[in-house]
Design an enzyme around this catalytic site. Structure first.
Site, short mmCIF file in Angstrom:
data_model
loop_
_atom_site.label_atom_id
_atom_site.label_comp_id
_atom_site.label_asym_id
_atom_site.label_seq_id
_atom_site.Cartn_x
_atom_site.Cartn_y
_atom_site.Cartn_z
N HIS B 63 -10.74 8.64 -2.04
CA HIS B 63 -10.60 7.41 -1.24
C HIS B 63 -10.32 6.21 -2.15
O HIS B 63 -11.24 5.54 -2.61
CB HIS B 63 -11.88 7.18 -0.45
CG HIS B 63 -11.74 6.15 0.63
ND1 HIS B 63 -12.51 6.16 1.75
CD2 HIS B 63 -10.91 5.10 0.76
CE1 HIS B 63 -12.17 5.15 2.53
NE2 HIS B 63 -11.19 4.48 1.94
N ARG B 67 -2.35 0.46 -3.06
CA ARG B 67 -1.58 -0.70 -2.56
C ARG B 67 -0.06 -0.57 -2.69
O ARG B 67 0.64 -1.48 -2.27
CB ARG B 67 -2.02 -1.99 -3.26
CG ARG B 67 -3.51 -2.30 -3.15
CD ARG B 67 -3.96 -2.45 -1.73
NE ARG B 67 -5.34 -2.99 -1.64
CZ ARG B 67 -6.09 -2.88 -0.57
NH1 ARG B 67 -5.64 -2.26 0.52
NH2 ARG B 67 -7.31 -3.39 -0.55
N ASP B 155 -7.09 5.15 7.61
CA ASP B 155 -8.17 4.39 6.97
C ASP B 155 -7.85 2.91 6.82
O ASP B 155 -6.76 2.54 6.41
CB ASP B 155 -8.51 4.95 5.60
CG ASP B 155 -9.68 4.20 4.97
OD1 ASP B 155 -10.79 4.33 5.49
OD2 ASP B 155 -9.45 3.44 4.01
N HIS B 182 -12.03 6.41 9.38
CA HIS B 182 -12.76 5.14 9.20
C HIS B 182 -13.48 4.91 10.52
O HIS B 182 -12.91 4.37 11.47
CB HIS B 182 -11.76 4.02 8.89
CG HIS B 182 -12.40 2.68 8.70
ND1 HIS B 182 -12.00 1.81 7.71
CD2 HIS B 182 -13.40 2.04 9.34
CE1 HIS B 182 -12.74 0.70 7.76
NE2 HIS B 182 -13.59 0.83 8.76
N HIS B 235 -16.78 6.64 3.83
CA HIS B 235 -17.71 5.53 3.54
C HIS B 235 -18.84 5.33 4.57
O HIS B 235 -18.91 4.28 5.21
CB HIS B 235 -16.96 4.23 3.34
CG HIS B 235 -15.88 3.90 4.34
ND1 HIS B 235 -16.05 3.98 5.70
CD2 HIS B 235 -14.60 3.49 4.17
CE1 HIS B 235 -14.95 3.62 6.31
NE2 HIS B 235 -14.04 3.33 5.40
N ASP B 308 -13.60 4.09 -2.26
CA ASP B 308 -13.01 3.05 -1.41
C ASP B 308 -12.61 1.85 -2.28
O ASP B 308 -12.77 0.69 -1.87
CB ASP B 308 -13.95 2.63 -0.28
CG ASP B 308 -13.21 1.85 0.81
OD1 ASP B 308 -11.97 1.76 0.75
OD2 ASP B 308 -13.89 1.31 1.71
#
Lengths: 325, 433
Positions: B63, B67, B155, B182, B235, B308
């Site tokens: 995870h 970008r 996510d 998520h 998460h 994350d």
């Protein structure tokens, strides 16, 4: 503390290390607040003179940074600065660089290059005034940040109670009832902080959707969903503004239902102590959160609250700018 | 000799550890991208000395937000995979919430090809569950999988439509793809910027209740059980959410879950500083939630640590708390942070932490468990557990050079990460080691 000619002489108040700013009332001790009220008494006398101006802050520059619009609060602060001969620079963010994607920090740094000594900050997000203290050496006064705090409003509310309650002997044992939308209210949060610090009890009242149960964890605070219980034995009753958009988001069924259950009325004041004051931080929805006849009645000090805003803010500016020397 | 000999590397005095235990100190030999064996001797092309350090299989992160494409001001493959290697990671699953979204096989293929050229940590891209992350139409899972996608997820954006979630799971199950979720109910979390509780009410910040997470976790676990799809809950931040997973696992739902380094080490009290760096989704919870998550890790309920890692520019985080974006960078500090806070304090055995960074995530994905055995890929990391050094975000390989743990003195900093036997990261002498 005496008045000499047109100048003001005030003894330096005892100050905690973090009282360089007024961000909320947690960092101010009860004795610092009492000293501030003493300074406010002097400022109130200035405002009763024919010439309502003293040179106390001559040479200082106060910047008002209103990232969220509030004409009456900004005017009150600017009046307080100019009545002490401070220069004022004003920044209203709505039409300015924030809408162009500039960060809060960059906006502050740009304005800070103009070298103000103190900033008065209003922002829609909680914590914005705290954040600005990381990026400037100037003093910062929080003029309202989201739901978080509005310390000068609480100070002028308490000062109004102190000066207008018949037979006032102190905040210890006094009982303040706050009725309405506590969830979204920075005025409620700051009044809870201030009045309990001064020794008073606070009763919070509103529908469960607008009255978070966590407030009951605060010492000397009780919660109720019934106005008559809130006003029972109260020395002062404050109605909070009900934003009409609260009908959306399932927080309230209708204005009519809110009015029938939570409007502060002459009838609900019958449970209060004799001489109890009726307060409202404004702007007021007449006949929604407060009965119009009550707001206009003899127990109402709503206009006195507005009037006291100027000397309270004069005292805050004076204390932060001159008192630290 | 007619054919060139494959490059040979030795890591001397390596203290070999993995989730199975402590294998003692030996010289570890690598050849041509695989593990050759220990104590072999002979000529080598590269030599490292790991005296006093732990040598272990490089970590897997299921995870991370790298970008690229579209968010290169925050992070790109080069900086993100370098940051991963600096954190001891050899393999990273990148999230699909980029611009354009990773819902097109050509984007997956381009990411994989570029990452191979970089020679840093290995990239295993996740692809979008729905076209454009819009929550309406299934993406082309089979084509995305052929291009190299290993996971399906929206996510960053919860899948609101339960019917879409069901069909996504059915389709992914057929292909053997893991569906990562998520899990937060957007209608309940509303505009919350932090955990709803005593701190949010006092600070006047809009709150996001733990129930928003627990409710959606329950839905996702039920759909996993209903469809038989491999669902991985990303998460998990709250006791309520973790308890739902425990119950659903006991019911036989084919679910796995991860927790993050920040949810294991920070609670909502940090908001007293009003610093948007702490704004993450799901939010940092109450101390009791943190304690429960750590206990769940110790009891083996948690399958993996997922970072994350969610970099943003400093300017984006220098906003007010309501307009600042969600997410924080952490991939470079994840191991030293968890080692120092949880292992060095005696809260967790080292083997448990390693399991959540190696075999645990591998099993979530159906991959081979990384070990130091002969013939396995030469993905190893060297961890300096003797010397302590403060977090210094200025030295991050990530473009997001800020950290919630700035200045915190940690042990366990990776000093060397090899991927397929090649140096993906080596800490230079002036860096914190």
């Amino acid at each position: 503390m005496t008045l000499v000619g047109t100048t003001v002489q005030v003894a330096a108040a005892p100050r905690g290390p973090r009282a360089r700013h007024l961000l909320d009332l947690r960092d101010w001790s009860a004795s610092e607040i009492h000293a501030l009220f003493d300074t406010t008494d002097v400022m109130a006398q200035v405002m009763e003179r024919t010439i309502k101006k003293v040179p106390a802050l001559q040479g200082f520059t106060v910047g008002t940074l209103f990232f969220e619009n509030s004409t009456r609060t900004r005017l009150s602060f600017e009046r307080a600065a100019r009545a002490q001969s401070a220069d004022v620079i004003s920044f209203a963010a709505g039409a300015s660089s924030l809408s162009k994607g500039e960060s809060l920090r960059d906006t502050l740094l740009t304005i800070d290059a103009m070298q103000a000594d103190l900033y008065v900050v209003r922002h829609a997000a909680a914590g914005a005034a705290h954040q600005l203290t990381n990026w400037t050496n100037a003093a910062v006064v929080n003029a309202g940040d989201g739901r978080r705090a509005h310390p000068t409003q609480a100070l002028l509310d308490a000062y109004t109670f102190k000066t207008r309650f018949e037979g006032f002997t102190g905040f210890e044992g006094a009982r303040l009832a706050i009725v309405g939308d506590v969830l979204h209210s920075r005025v409620a949060r700051s009044n809870v902080e201030l009045w309990t610090k001064l020794g008073a009890d606070v009763v919070l009242c509103g529908p469960r959707t607008l009255l978070p149960s966590e407030f009951a964890e605060h010492p000397n605070v009780t919660l109720t969903h019934r106005v008559e219980e809130a006003t029972e034995g109260a020395h002062a009753v404050m109605a909070l503004r009900l934003q009409r958009e609260r009908m959306h988001g399932a927080l309230l069924p209708s204005l009519a239902e809110y009015r029938s259950r939570y409007q502060v009325t002459r009838a609900s004041m019958r449970h209060a102590r004799p001489g109890a004051l009726v307060m409202h931080p404004g702007p007021m929805n007449r006949d929604v959160e407060i009965e119009g006849a009550l707001a206009d009645g003899p127990s109402s000090v709503i206009q006195a609250q507005v009037a006291n805003g100027v000397p309270v803010r004069m005292a805050v500016l004076y204390t932060l700018l001159v008192g630290k020397r | 000799m007619s054919t060139p000999r494959a490059a040979r590397t030795v890591i001397r005095r390596a203290h070999l550890v993995d989730a199975r235990g402590d294998h003692g100190v030996a010289d570890l030999y690598l050849v041509g991208g695989t593990i050759e064996g220990i104590g072999l001797g002979g000529a080598v092309d590269m030599e490292f000395d790991a005296a006093g350090a732990l040598v272990t299989p490089a970590f897997l992160d299921l995870h991370a937000h790298l970008r690229e494409p579209g968010g290169e001001m925050k992070e790109d493959l080069a900086s993100g995979l370098a940051a991963a290697a600096a954190g001891g990671y050899g393999t990273v699953v990148s999230m699909a919430n980029t611009d354009p979204v990773v819902d097109d096989p050509a984007i997956v293929a381009a990411l994989v090809a570029k990452a191979e050229r970089l020679g840093l940590a290995r990239l295993r891209p996740a692809a979008a569950l729905s076209v454009g992350l819009a929550g309406r139409q299934l993406a082309d899972y089979a084509a995305l999988q052929r291009a190299g996608a290993v996971m399906i997820t929206d996510d960053g954006i919860p899948v609101v439509d339960s019917h879409l979630m069901r069909r996504a799971c059915e389709y992914a199950a057929e292909l053997g793809l893991v569906v990562q979720t998520h899990s937060e109910d957007p209608s309940l979390r509303q505009e919350g910027v932090m955990h709803e509780g005593s701190v949010s009410q006092r600070l006047g910040l809009p709150g996001n209740p733990a129930e928003a997470e627990a409710i959606m976790i329950f839905r996702d676990c039920e759909i996993a059980r209903m469809t038989g799809a491999r669902v991985h809950i990303a998460h998990v931040s709250s006791e309520r959410g973790m308890r739902v997973i425990e119950w659903c696992k006991a019911q036989g739902a084919p679910v796995t879950c991860e927790v993050t380094p920040h949810h294991l080490t920070l609670d909502h009290g940090v908001w007293e500083r009003f610093d948007p760096i702490f704004k993450v989704a799901p939010p940092l919870r109450a101390p009791a939630d943190v304690a429960y998550l750590i206990d769940a890790v110790a009891r083996g309920v948690v399958d993996a640590i997922g970072t994350d890692h969610a970099p943003h520019t400093r300017a984006e985080k220098d906003a007010d708390v309501q307009s600042a974006p969600f997410g924080l960078p952490n991939i470079e500090v994840a191991f030293p942070l968890l080692y120092t806070r949880l292992v060095a304090t005696g809260t967790l055995p080292l083997a448990t932490l390693l399991e959540l960074l190696q075999g645990g995530p591998a099993r979530v994905m159906g991959w081979r468990e990384p070990t130091l055995e002969v013939g396995e890929p030469a993905d190893v990391t060297v961890l300096d557990v003797e010397r302590a050094a403060p977090v210094d975000a200025e030295r991050f390989a990530s473009k997001a050079r800020f950290s919630p743990w700035e200045g915190e003195v940690l042990r366990g900093w990776p000093t060397l990460t090899l991927v397929a036997g090649q140096v993906a990261f080596r800490r230079v002498a002036s860096s914190p080691t």
